[in-house]
Design a protein around this motif. Structure first.
Motif, PDB file in Angstrom:
ATOM      1  N   TYR A  11     -11.152  13.139  43.436  1.00  0.00           N
ATOM      2  CA  TYR A  11     -10.675  12.571  44.701  1.00  0.00           C
ATOM      3  C   TYR A  11     -11.246  13.287  45.920  1.00  0.00           C
ATOM      4  O   TYR A  11     -10.865  12.982  47.060  1.00  0.00           O
ATOM      5  CB  TYR A  11      -9.147  12.615  44.753  1.00  0.00           C
ATOM      6  CG  TYR A  11      -8.464  11.782  43.691  1.00  0.00           C
ATOM      7  CD1 TYR A  11      -8.446  10.395  43.782  1.00  0.00           C
ATOM      8  CD2 TYR A  11      -7.843  12.377  42.602  1.00  0.00           C
ATOM      9  CE1 TYR A  11      -7.821   9.634  42.814  1.00  0.00           C
ATOM     10  CE2 TYR A  11      -7.217  11.623  41.623  1.00  0.00           C
ATOM     11  CZ  TYR A  11      -7.212  10.251  41.742  1.00  0.00           C
ATOM     12  OH  TYR A  11      -6.600   9.486  40.773  1.00  0.00           O
ATOM     13  N   LYS A  14      -9.434  14.195  49.475  1.00  0.00           N
ATOM     14  CA  LYS A  14      -8.315  13.284  49.725  1.00  0.00           C
ATOM     15  C   LYS A  14      -7.026  13.785  49.101  1.00  0.00           C
ATOM     16  O   LYS A  14      -5.943  13.651  49.679  1.00  0.00           O
ATOM     17  CB  LYS A  14      -8.644  11.887  49.184  1.00  0.00           C
ATOM     18  CG  LYS A  14      -9.736  11.148  49.955  1.00  0.00           C
ATOM     19  CD  LYS A  14      -9.950   9.766  49.367  1.00  0.00           C
ATOM     20  CE  LYS A  14     -11.031   9.013  50.124  1.00  0.00           C
ATOM     21  NZ  LYS A  14     -11.280   7.674  49.543  1.00  0.00           N
ATOM     22  N   ALA A  18      -3.629  14.708  51.002  1.00  0.00           N
ATOM     23  CA  ALA A  18      -2.421  13.924  50.771  1.00  0.00           C
ATOM     24  C   ALA A  18      -1.246  14.824  50.381  1.00  0.00           C
ATOM     25  O   ALA A  18      -0.098  14.559  50.772  1.00  0.00           O
ATOM     26  CB  ALA A  18      -2.672  12.895  49.678  1.00  0.00           C
ATOM     27  N   GLY A  22       2.214  15.067  52.300  1.00  0.00           N
ATOM     28  CA  GLY A  22       3.469  14.818  51.600  1.00  0.00           C
ATOM     29  C   GLY A  22       4.442  15.974  51.668  1.00  0.00           C
ATOM     30  O   GLY A  22       5.650  15.781  51.496  1.00  0.00           O
ATOM     31  N   ASP A  89       2.874   8.508  35.271  1.00  0.00           N
ATOM     32  CA  ASP A  89       2.522   7.361  36.104  1.00  0.00           C
ATOM     33  C   ASP A  89       2.793   6.093  35.303  1.00  0.00           C
ATOM     34  O   ASP A  89       2.256   5.912  34.208  1.00  0.00           O
ATOM     35  CB  ASP A  89       1.027   7.457  36.470  1.00  0.00           C
ATOM     36  CG  ASP A  89       0.583   6.390  37.452  1.00  0.00           C
ATOM     37  OD1 ASP A  89       1.306   5.391  37.617  1.00  0.00           O
ATOM     38  OD2 ASP A  89      -0.496   6.543  38.047  1.00  0.00           O
ATOM     39  N   SER A 278      -2.870   7.782  39.493  1.00  0.00           N
ATOM     40  CA  SER A 278      -3.351   7.456  40.832  1.00  0.00           C
ATOM     41  C   SER A 278      -3.070   8.615  41.780  1.00  0.00           C
ATOM     42  O   SER A 278      -2.167   9.434  41.549  1.00  0.00           O
ATOM     43  CB  SER A 278      -2.667   6.193  41.352  1.00  0.00           C
ATOM     44  OG  SER A 278      -1.291   6.447  41.608  1.00  0.00           O
ATOM     45  N   GLU A 280      -1.736   8.479  44.634  1.00  0.00           N
ATOM     46  CA  GLU A 280      -0.396   8.332  45.196  1.00  0.00           C
ATOM     47  C   GLU A 280       0.671   8.865  44.241  1.00  0.00           C
ATOM     48  O   GLU A 280       1.630   9.535  44.654  1.00  0.00           O
ATOM     49  CB  GLU A 280      -0.127   6.862  45.522  1.00  0.00           C
ATOM     50  CG  GLU A 280      -0.960   6.301  46.657  1.00  0.00           C
ATOM     51  CD  GLU A 280      -2.389   5.966  46.240  1.00  0.00           C
ATOM     52  OE1 GLU A 280      -3.229   5.754  47.146  1.00  0.00           O
ATOM     53  OE2 GLU A 280      -2.675   5.929  45.015  1.00  0.00           O
ATOM     54  N   THR A 281       0.497   8.568  42.940  1.00  0.00           N
ATOM     55  CA  THR A 281       1.483   9.022  41.960  1.00  0.00           C
ATOM     56  C   THR A 281       1.460  10.533  41.813  1.00  0.00           C
ATOM     57  O   THR A 281       2.506  11.182  41.706  1.00  0.00           O
ATOM     58  CB  THR A 281       1.227   8.360  40.599  1.00  0.00           C
ATOM     59  OG1 THR A 281       1.391   6.944  40.736  1.00  0.00           O
ATOM     60  CG2 THR A 281       2.193   8.869  39.548  1.00  0.00           C
ATOM     61  N   ASP A 284       3.225  11.893  44.955  1.00  0.00           N
ATOM     62  CA  ASP A 284       4.658  11.592  44.972  1.00  0.00           C
ATOM     63  C   ASP A 284       5.408  12.391  43.909  1.00  0.00           C
ATOM     64  O   ASP A 284       6.503  12.915  44.164  1.00  0.00           O
ATOM     65  CB  ASP A 284       4.891  10.101  44.749  1.00  0.00           C
ATOM     66  CG  ASP A 284       4.453   9.250  45.936  1.00  0.00           C
ATOM     67  OD1 ASP A 284       4.188   9.826  47.011  1.00  0.00           O
ATOM     68  OD2 ASP A 284       4.366   8.019  45.776  1.00  0.00           O
TER      69      ASP A 284
END
Length: 309
Positions: A11, A14, A18, A22, A89, A278, A280-281, A284
């Motif tokens: 990634y 990124k 992130a 977060g 995930d 992912s 995002e997962t 999070d």
């Protein structure tokens, strides 16, 4: 106290960006800029060399960046008294099933035959067996294995599953434990490995397994490199006990340039790409557990060291 991240580079920047977004109130450090080791209270680690965690004397929580944790537990200095959490995930299983289904169809429809024929400019027609006549065995019936087995069954394949403990899956004949392993293998033409790596499953992809399958079978392994006895896979391909194999995870990654896997006929190498969580997962899941840890609440997806996952 600070958080140290050693992350997968797929990634780029990124992922670390992130994570910082977060967890805006946390001191997030990215390896190798760790600063004072005594500041580090939480580590999020992709892969590490043995003893990597030893300098961090105030460490209280370790997080994987994905679902697999066996490579952490191979470190004899890994601090097993600390909680280790992993990323789960919901779509991870779906992506794994997509990978497996792609290769099942590749091997079932013998796409390699047509690719080779095209190189020879040969019109090489073959009659294909229907899916209902092809028996597929799925080893590992957790989140990934169960979904994969269900999808294969929905396409009309004769599907059976095997796991350490009994399972019930609609449309899938299930076997369990050592007592059921031989019966599971007897008719399995395409063997799919989605097992976790534990002391009991290490080396399971060996001649002792392949020899109980029908001759000319296929192996699709998206589990772990430690499941394989590499010499036995090569021998089974060379003597025809296996006609093909697709392997996605290896004992040493990247696979060395001089490794015989690259040149073994019928063996297909993919670069540990079968499924990934992912971005995002990952964020999070990690951020949620950090907040829980700070609040003294129970952690999610905590690893059972006795089970190995």
């Amino acid at each position: 106290m600070a958080i140290l991240c050693l992350l997968h580079q797929a990634y780029g920047k990124k992922l670390i960006g992130a994570i910082r977004e977060g967890l805006p109130d946390e001191d997030i450090r990215e390896w190798p800029e760790a600063g004072n080791p005594d500041d580090i209270e939480i580590c999020m680690i992709f892969r590490m060399s043995p003893g990597f965690l030893a300098p961090y004397k105030n460490l209280k929580l370790i997080s994987a960046t994905g679902a697999g944790v066996d490579h952490y537990l191979l470190d004899p200095e890994f601090p097993r008294h600390l909680p280790l959490v992993r990323v789960v995930d919901e779509s991870f299983a779906a992506r794994m099933a997509d990978y497996v289904l792609s290769w099942v169809m590749f091997h079932h429809r013998d796409i390699a035959h047509y690719l080779d024929a095209q190189k020879r400019r040969e019109w090489a027609f073959k009659v294909m067996r229907p899916a209902s006549e092809v028996t597929i065995g799925v080893m590992g019936l957790g989140q990934m294995g169960a979904l994969t087995a269900k999808r294969l069954a929905s396409l009309g394949y004769d599907v059976r599953g095997w796991a350490r403990t009994p399972h019930e899956i609609d449309g899938v004949e299930c076997f369990a434990g050592e007592a059921g392993f031989g019966s599971f293998l007897t008719k399995t033409e395409i063997l799919i490995n989605l097992l976790p790596l534990t002391p009991e499953t290490r080396g399971i992809l060996s001649s002792g397994t392949f020899d109980r399958m029908p001759k000319g079978g296929v192996l699709i392994s998206a589990g772990r490199g430690g499941h394989m006895v590499e010499a036995d896979i090569i021998a089974a391909l060379n003597d025809g006990q296996l006609r093909a194999a697709t392997i996605d995870a290896f004992q040493k990654e990247p696979v060395p340039q001089d490794h015989p896997f690259w040149d073994t006929s019928g063996l297909y190498v993919t670069p540990h790409c079968s499924s990934t969580a992912s971005l995002e997962t990952i964020v999070d899941s990690f951020a949620g557990n950090v907040r829980r840890f700070r609040a003294g609440e129970p952690l999610l997806n905590i690893v059972d060291y006795a089970q190995g996952y």
